[in-house]
Design an enzyme around this catalytic site. Structure first.
Site, PDB file in Angstrom:
ATOM      1  N   GLY A  46       0.795  -1.325   0.048  1.00 27.52           N
ATOM      2  CA  GLY A  46       0.082   0.096  -0.083  1.00 27.52           C
ATOM      3  C   GLY A  46       0.889   1.334  -0.058  1.00 27.52           C
ATOM      4  O   GLY A  46       2.017   1.239   0.621  1.00 27.52           O
ATOM      5  N   GLN A  51       2.702  10.084   1.276  1.00 27.41           N
ATOM      6  CA  GLN A  51       3.972   9.347   1.485  1.00 27.41           C
ATOM      7  C   GLN A  51       5.129   9.712   0.326  1.00 27.41           C
ATOM      8  O   GLN A  51       6.203   9.771   0.334  1.00 27.41           O
ATOM      9  CB  GLN A  51       4.097   7.756   1.373  1.00 27.41           C
ATOM     10  CG  GLN A  51       3.340   7.347   2.626  1.00 27.41           C
ATOM     11  CD  GLN A  51       3.212   5.914   2.245  1.00 27.41           C
ATOM     12  OE1 GLN A  51       2.266   5.329   1.967  1.00 27.41           O
ATOM     13  NE2 GLN A  51       4.040   4.850   3.187  1.00 27.41           N
ATOM     14  N   CYS A  92       5.422  -0.068   7.160  1.00 22.87           N
ATOM     15  CA  CYS A  92       5.009   1.064   6.480  1.00 22.87           C
ATOM     16  C   CYS A  92       6.350   1.396   5.501  1.00 22.87           C
ATOM     17  O   CYS A  92       7.425   1.281   6.115  1.00 22.87           O
ATOM     18  CB  CYS A  92       4.610   2.381   7.269  1.00 22.87           C
ATOM     19  SG  CYS A  92       4.312   3.737   6.378  1.00 22.87           S
ATOM     20  N   LEU A  93       6.284   1.603   4.343  1.00 26.30           N
ATOM     21  CA  LEU A  93       7.456   2.202   3.435  1.00 26.30           C
ATOM     22  C   LEU A  93       7.843   3.347   3.985  1.00 26.30           C
ATOM     23  O   LEU A  93       9.107   3.502   3.677  1.00 26.30           O
ATOM     24  CB  LEU A  93       6.920   2.270   2.021  1.00 26.30           C
ATOM     25  CG  LEU A  93       6.658   1.066   1.249  1.00 26.30           C
ATOM     26  CD1 LEU A  93       5.953   1.325  -0.080  1.00 26.30           C
ATOM     27  CD2 LEU A  93       7.696   0.111   1.083  1.00 26.30           C
ATOM     28  N   HIS A 134      -4.696   2.032   7.166  1.00 29.47           N
ATOM     29  CA  HIS A 134      -3.674   2.560   7.269  1.00 29.47           C
ATOM     30  C   HIS A 134      -3.420   3.625   6.331  1.00 29.47           C
ATOM     31  O   HIS A 134      -2.926   4.772   6.633  1.00 29.47           O
ATOM     32  CB  HIS A 134      -2.571   1.335   7.193  1.00 29.47           C
ATOM     33  CG  HIS A 134      -1.309   1.630   6.920  1.00 29.47           C
ATOM     34  ND1 HIS A 134      -0.178   1.008   8.066  1.00 29.47           N
ATOM     35  CD2 HIS A 134      -0.438   2.393   6.138  1.00 29.47           C
ATOM     36  CE1 HIS A 134       1.056   1.490   7.891  1.00 29.47           C
ATOM     37  NE2 HIS A 134       0.945   2.410   6.768  1.00 29.47           N
ATOM     38  N   GLU A 135      -3.596   3.343   5.024  1.00 23.61           N
ATOM     39  CA  GLU A 135      -3.455   4.382   4.118  1.00 23.61           C
ATOM     40  C   GLU A 135      -4.273   5.458   4.078  1.00 23.61           C
ATOM     41  O   GLU A 135      -3.787   6.724   3.851  1.00 23.61           O
ATOM     42  CB  GLU A 135      -3.785   3.596   2.688  1.00 23.61           C
ATOM     43  CG  GLU A 135      -2.926   2.597   2.250  1.00 23.61           C
ATOM     44  CD  GLU A 135      -1.265   2.613   2.608  1.00 23.61           C
ATOM     45  OE1 GLU A 135      -0.864   3.667   2.584  1.00 23.61           O
ATOM     46  OE2 GLU A 135      -0.534   1.491   2.665  1.00 23.61           O
ATOM     47  N   HIS A 138      -2.450   7.901   6.388  1.00 24.31           N
ATOM     48  CA  HIS A 138      -1.739   8.787   5.787  1.00 24.31           C
ATOM     49  C   HIS A 138      -2.204   9.981   5.195  1.00 24.31           C
ATOM     50  O   HIS A 138      -1.642  11.116   5.461  1.00 24.31           O
ATOM     51  CB  HIS A 138      -0.968   8.034   4.743  1.00 24.31           C
ATOM     52  CG  HIS A 138       0.156   7.107   5.039  1.00 24.31           C
ATOM     53  ND1 HIS A 138       1.405   7.519   5.636  1.00 24.31           N
ATOM     54  CD2 HIS A 138       0.159   5.752   4.932  1.00 24.31           C
ATOM     55  CE1 HIS A 138       2.011   6.237   5.979  1.00 24.31           C
ATOM     56  NE2 HIS A 138       1.401   5.390   5.468  1.00 24.31           N
TER      57      HIS A 138
HETATM   58  C1  QAP Z   1       0.758  -0.681   4.894  1.00 22.67           C
HETATM   59  O1  QAP Z   1       2.996  -1.106   4.142  1.00 22.67           O
HETATM   60  C2  QAP Z   1       0.330  -1.975   5.551  1.00 22.67           C
HETATM   61  O2  QAP Z   1       9.416  -1.708   6.564  1.00 22.67           O
HETATM   62  C3  QAP Z   1       1.732  -1.024   3.716  1.00 22.67           C
HETATM   63  O3  QAP Z   1      11.592  -2.566   5.148  1.00 22.67           O
HETATM   64  C4  QAP Z   1       1.426  -3.013   5.909  1.00 22.67           C
HETATM   65  O4  QAP Z   1       3.633  -1.935   2.118  1.00 22.67           O
HETATM   66  C5  QAP Z   1      -1.014  -2.313   5.934  1.00 22.67           C
HETATM   67  C6  QAP Z   1       7.707  -2.479   3.731  1.00 22.67           C
HETATM   68  C7  QAP Z   1       1.007  -4.093   6.780  1.00 22.67           C
HETATM   69  C8  QAP Z   1      -1.179  -3.156   6.742  1.00 22.67           C
HETATM   70  C9  QAP Z   1      -0.525  -4.069   7.193  1.00 22.67           C
HETATM   71  C10 QAP Z   1       8.014  -2.093   5.118  1.00 22.67           C
HETATM   72  C11 QAP Z   1       8.681  -2.904   2.814  1.00 22.67           C
HETATM   73  C12 QAP Z   1       6.374  -2.223   3.334  1.00 22.67           C
HETATM   74  C13 QAP Z   1       9.409  -2.039   5.529  1.00 22.67           C
HETATM   75  C14 QAP Z   1       3.970  -1.779   3.239  1.00 22.67           C
HETATM   76  C15 QAP Z   1      10.251  -2.523   4.684  1.00 22.67           C
HETATM   77  C16 QAP Z   1       9.891  -2.730   3.347  1.00 22.67           C
HETATM   78  C17 QAP Z   1       5.020  -1.880   3.853  1.00 22.67           C
HETATM   79 CO    CO Z   2       2.278   3.523   5.431  1.00 24.67          CO
END
Ligand code: QAP
Ligand code: CO
Length: 168
Positions: A46, A51, A92-93, A134-135, A138
């Site tokens: 996401g 972001q 989270c990215l 979550h998004e 943001h």
């Molecule tokens: C949001 O998050 C989300 O720490 C999206 O080193 C995540 O795409 C919502 C990511 C989980 C609900 C559950 C995170 C990539 C990606 C990191 C992501 C990383 C590399 C996170």
């Molecule tokens: Co995020």
């Protein structure tokens, strides 16, 4: 298509509240395609426009197993359908390398515009419901680390600041 730079916590620009998109035009569709490319490349499930330092209400998500089901939400509105809590270890990215358990409603209804500017509604549960909430956070300037204790959030902030200094 282009890869976009992702802002990282504690960048204050992540606290900006996004404005609604007024016209879903080619500019917006190009942004969506670049956001999807950036999300898949990361890889992530996401990404919100906030972001990438664009403060408009645009979200892209793909929680499918084969990362081949992109979802786009413009000007999303969320309603809770089932208050039952769902715990998920979120990442989270914009907070790379850190994951914490967050509790959110497990079933929501989302109404948004698609990439053609057409209104649609969906009623996701589980991971997709978590990801959309979550998004949408943001777009309001909110991050998942805001749900954890101050001590944990400070620890994450200090570690990320150190990494960011090392990179600069
Ligand atoms: C949001 O998050 C989300 O720490 C999206 O080193 C995540 O795409 C919502 C990511 C989980 C609900 C559950 C995170 C990539 C990606 C990191 C992501 C990383 C590399 C996170
Ligand atoms: Co995020």
């Amino acid at each position: 298509m282009a890869l976009l730079h992702i802002l990282e916590f504690p960048d204050p620009r992540l606290r900006t509240v996004a404005k609604p998109v007024e016209n879903v035009d080619d500019r917006v569709r190009t942004l969506i395609d670049d956001m999807l490319e950036t999300m898949y490349e990361a890889p992530g499930i996401g990404l919100a426009a906030t972001q990438i330092n664009v403060h408009e209400q645009i979200i892209v998500i793909d929680t499918s197993e084969n990362s081949d089901e992109p979802l786009v939400f413009i000007n999303p509105k969320v309603e809770v359908l089932d208050e039952t809590k769902f715990d998920y270890e979120e990442g989270c990215l914009s907070v790379p390398g850190f994951y914490e358990e967050v509790t959110r409603p497990q079933h929501v209804r989302v109404t948004a515009l698609d990439r053609n500017g057409k209104t649609f509604t969906c009623e996701p549960e589980g991971l997709l419901a978590v990801c959309i909430q979550h998004e949408i956070d943001h777009l309001q300037g909110k991050l998942f680390v805001d749900y954890v204790s101050n001590i944990k959030r400070q620890r994450i902030r200090k570690k990320l600041e150190k990494q960011q200094r090392a990179r600069a």
